[in-house]
Design a protein around this motif. Structure first.
Motif, PDB file in Angstrom:
ATOM      1  N   GLN A 450      35.773  37.364  40.877  1.00  0.00           N
ATOM      2  CA  GLN A 450      35.181  38.625  40.445  1.00  0.00           C
ATOM      3  C   GLN A 450      33.760  38.782  40.990  1.00  0.00           C
ATOM      4  O   GLN A 450      33.344  39.901  41.379  1.00  0.00           O
ATOM      5  CB  GLN A 450      35.189  38.691  38.912  1.00  0.00           C
ATOM      6  N   VAL A 453      34.203  39.667  44.659  1.00  0.00           N
ATOM      7  CA  VAL A 453      34.670  41.055  44.796  1.00  0.00           C
ATOM      8  C   VAL A 453      33.544  42.033  44.483  1.00  0.00           C
ATOM      9  O   VAL A 453      33.399  43.094  45.129  1.00  0.00           O
ATOM     10  CB  VAL A 453      35.880  41.283  43.870  1.00  0.00           C
ATOM     11  N   VAL A 466      40.814  45.690  43.041  1.00  0.00           N
ATOM     12  CA  VAL A 466      41.454  44.383  42.754  1.00  0.00           C
ATOM     13  C   VAL A 466      41.971  44.409  41.312  1.00  0.00           C
ATOM     14  O   VAL A 466      41.229  44.779  40.385  1.00  0.00           O
ATOM     15  CB  VAL A 466      40.476  43.211  42.949  1.00  0.00           C
ATOM     16  N   TYR A 468      44.245  42.168  38.253  1.00  0.00           N
ATOM     17  CA  TYR A 468      44.546  40.806  37.806  1.00  0.00           C
ATOM     18  C   TYR A 468      45.693  40.866  36.794  1.00  0.00           C
ATOM     19  O   TYR A 468      45.684  41.708  35.893  1.00  0.00           O
ATOM     20  CB  TYR A 468      43.329  40.156  37.155  1.00  0.00           C
ATOM     21  N   VAL A 488      41.440  36.029  48.960  1.00  0.00           N
ATOM     22  CA  VAL A 488      40.982  37.412  48.747  1.00  0.00           C
ATOM     23  C   VAL A 488      40.164  37.901  49.949  1.00  0.00           C
ATOM     24  O   VAL A 488      40.274  39.058  50.395  1.00  0.00           O
ATOM     25  CB  VAL A 488      40.178  37.501  47.437  1.00  0.00           C
ATOM     26  N   ILE A 505      44.404  45.215  46.114  1.00  0.00           N
ATOM     27  CA  ILE A 505      44.666  43.760  46.121  1.00  0.00           C
ATOM     28  C   ILE A 505      45.081  43.365  44.708  1.00  0.00           C
ATOM     29  O   ILE A 505      44.376  43.663  43.744  1.00  0.00           O
ATOM     30  CB  ILE A 505      43.426  42.969  46.562  1.00  0.00           C
ATOM     31  N   ILE A 520      48.589  36.344  45.967  1.00  0.00           N
ATOM     32  CA  ILE A 520      47.599  37.353  46.376  1.00  0.00           C
ATOM     33  C   ILE A 520      48.353  38.395  47.200  1.00  0.00           C
ATOM     34  O   ILE A 520      48.816  38.090  48.318  1.00  0.00           O
ATOM     35  CB  ILE A 520      46.447  36.743  47.193  1.00  0.00           C
ATOM     36  N   ASP A 522      48.399  42.283  49.009  1.00  0.00           N
ATOM     37  CA  ASP A 522      47.571  43.429  49.469  1.00  0.00           C
ATOM     38  C   ASP A 522      48.477  44.453  50.152  1.00  0.00           C
ATOM     39  O   ASP A 522      49.574  44.129  50.608  1.00  0.00           O
ATOM     40  CB  ASP A 522      46.466  42.937  50.420  1.00  0.00           C
TER      41      ASP A 522
END
Length: 590
Positions: A450, A453, A466, A468, A488, A505, A520, A522
């Motif tokens: 985080q 990001v 992003v 989670y 990431v 993402i 992960i 994207d």
């Protein structure tokens, strides 16, 4: 209990061999010998008991013979015409003539072939006032007293014309018999019409008979006569007595039996005389039976234990000979530990199994050296990967761009965003520089992602988002430190930045059984387009290879990394064992 057993078991091999020999060979052998000797004693005891029973049977037959003599005497007296004439018509002769005739009859009976026994006495009474005896009496004979004797009571005789009295007081002169009691047969002399014409008393001196049997015995045996109620009637040795508990044990058990009386340490045999309701008891001291066996046993065990002592010494010497090379090997192993395994045992000093053990030990040292070298090489490789991880996470291009962004933001506007940017950068730098822990909680790893990001959102002006997805019960699962951030970063740099629009993402973390799966996802340009768009770099990228090597070093075959192409973007998935480590909560004192 187990601790006590471990404490009692010797630790050294030679003492274990010695103890094993004593417990598994010596003690069982001694127990077997004791058992065999007990069997021998039992067999001897049984054999002696059988012989004693045979003697008791002979005594029983002789006693029956004495009883039969009394019956035969009664029959002869009853069938003798002279006796009948004297008893029925005593007035036909004078008193002396009658007495002379009766004495001659008694003498003939004593001299007969079936009655030659000095322990049998008889007396005849007529129905008037005369009494005739074959013995000198202890007291003068009084006819009225003799006639009133309870032995002649017909009510006590029941349906028979005779009756046995086992404890009749001895009426014979003491010079002839010293017994206290006699066994007497009281009977009426009857004619063919069952009319009584006289009375007879035939007595047997069983004490004399018992003593004569005792004199003929070879062993130091003692004989007793007891009644069914346990009352002692007579014994072969006047000085010996049968204990009350022994008499109580015999009474009431007809038949032939034998047992050991531990109080007197004697073998007791007895036989039941049904006609008299008596027991004939025989007592033999065990010391007499087993005196020779005890001597042989003592001699045998002295020899046995002497040989066992010598054998034990030889066993100890042999076990020491075996264990001395092992002790030498043990000392060399300790020396090898202190000298970092740089030692070898001389093989020319040993032979046989010890030589094989020495060669095996030297081979083990060589293999250990190779293993140590492999471990050191692997450790160096791990340190190199660790260093590469630091380089990857402290990419100078990333740090330069981030600092430029902070600088222009500081010039252009004065707000708290600069503080948040610097905090995020500080958190990443702190995690990169901390090399003490390879595994951290998933919660802390997500916070690092985080922070990363947050910085990249400013750089790319919120071009991507992003998300989670995980459960709260896996927040304290252990994951490799800085394992999500490089993935990431790859998604942003190679997938999202080339998109004309905004990107997405997704970070998905779940548990499946004993595994933790991290994905992960994207929606970037994909692997093929990213390869086309990739710009030449001054140094090759090490993000994926760094993570793959770290997973291999930390989890061996259980740590895997996969890069998968999807219809919209790329999926990077790594799988590790699920390790849960809930932190300890420190509570402040109240």
């Amino acid at each position: 209990m187990l601790k006590l057993i471990r404490y009692m078991v010797p630790q050294k091999l030679k003492y274990r061999l010695f103890t094993a020999f004593v417990c598994l060979i010596l003690l069982p052998f001694c127990a077997l010998n004791l058992y065999n000797y007990q069997r021998i004693e039992t067999l001897v005891q049984k054999k002696i008991s059988q012989q004693s029973h045979y003697q008791l049977e002979q005594m029983y037959r002789t006693l029956e013979d004495q009883i039969s003599i009394a019956f035969k005497t009664l029959i002869f007296l009853q069938q003798d015409d002279t006796v009948r004439s004297v008893l029925l018509h005593p007035e036909q002769r004078n008193e002396l003539e009658n007495k002379r005739l009766m004495e001659n009859i008694f003498k003939n009976l004593n001299n007969s072939f079936f009655l030659y026994n000095p322990s049998v006495y008889f007396m005849i009474l007529d129905l008037t006032e005369s009494a005739y005896t074959s013995y000198p009496p202890k007291r003068p004979l009084v006819y009225s007293e003799l006639r009133s004797n309870s032995g002649f009571d017909r009510n006590l005789m029941n349906t028979s014309s005779y009756r046995w009295v086992p404890n009749d007081s001895n009426y014979v002169l003491r010079d002839i018999s010293t017994s206290a009691y006699l066994l007497s047969l009281y009977a009426y002399l009857e004619d063919t019409q069952s009319t009584a014409y006289g009375m007879a008393r035939i007595s047997i001196d069983y004490s004399y008979w018992l003593r004569s049997i005792h004199k003929q015995s070879d062993l130091q045996q003692q004989y007793f006569l007891i009644t069914r109620s346990g009352e002692n009637i007579s014994q072969s040795d006047p000085d010996s007595q049968l204990p009350e508990e022994v008499r109580a044990g015999i009474a009431g058990h007809p038949g032939q039996q034998y047992f050991i009386d531990k109080t007197s340490n004697s073998l007791i045999n007895y036989i039941y005389v049904e006609s008299l309701d008596w027991y004939i008891v025989n007592r033999i001291p065990l010391s007499v039976l087993f005196v020779e066996i005890e001597g042989l046993k003592q001699q045998y065990f002295i020899t046995f234990f002497a040989l066992m002592g010598i054998f034990l010494m030889m066993t100890f010497v042999i076990s020491t000979t075996i264990t001395r090379p092992l002790s030498h090997l043990q000392n060399k192993m300790k020396a090898a530990v202190h000298k970092n395994l740089k030692i070898r045992l001389p093989e020319h000093k040993f032979s046989g199994e010890i030589l094989d053990l020495t060669r095996t030990f030297n081979t083990m040292l060589d293999d250990t050296h190779l293993l140590i070298q492999k471990l050191r090489a692997e450790e160096r490789q791990k340190e190199a990967v660790h260093f590469q991880m630091l380089l990857a996470q402290t990419n100078p291009h990333f740090l330069l761009n981030t600092l430029n962004t902070i600088k222009w933001m500081a010039i252009r506007e004065n707000n708290e965003e600069i503080t948040n940017m610097t905090l995020s950068l500080g958190r990443l730098l702190e995690a990169s520089l901390n090399t003490d822990n390879d595994l951290i909680h998933l919660k802390d790893e997500i916070e690092l992602v985080q922070a990363y990001v947050h910085i990249q959102q400013f750089r790319y002006r919120h071009k991507f988002e992003v998300t989670y997805a995980y459960d709260d019960d896996i927040l304290f699962a252990l994951v490799p430190k800085l394992s999500l951030q490089p993935l990431v970063e790859n998604a942003i740099v190679h997938g999202i930045t080339a998109l004309p629009g905004s990107g997405l993402i997704g970070i998905l973390i779940r548990r499946e059984g004993h595994l933790l799966i991290v994905e992960i996802r994207d929606n970037g340009v994909g692997m093929e387009q990213a390869a086309v768009n990739r710009q030449p770099r001054k140094r090759p990228g090490i993000g994926l290879s760094n993570i793959r090597d770290r997973l291999r070093l930390l989890f061996r075959e259980e740590g895997t990394l996969e890069v998968l192409s999807s219809p919209a973007g790329v999926i990077v998935r790594f799988t590790i064992p699920f390790l849960l480590s809930t932190p300890y909560e420190h509570r402040q004192p109240v």
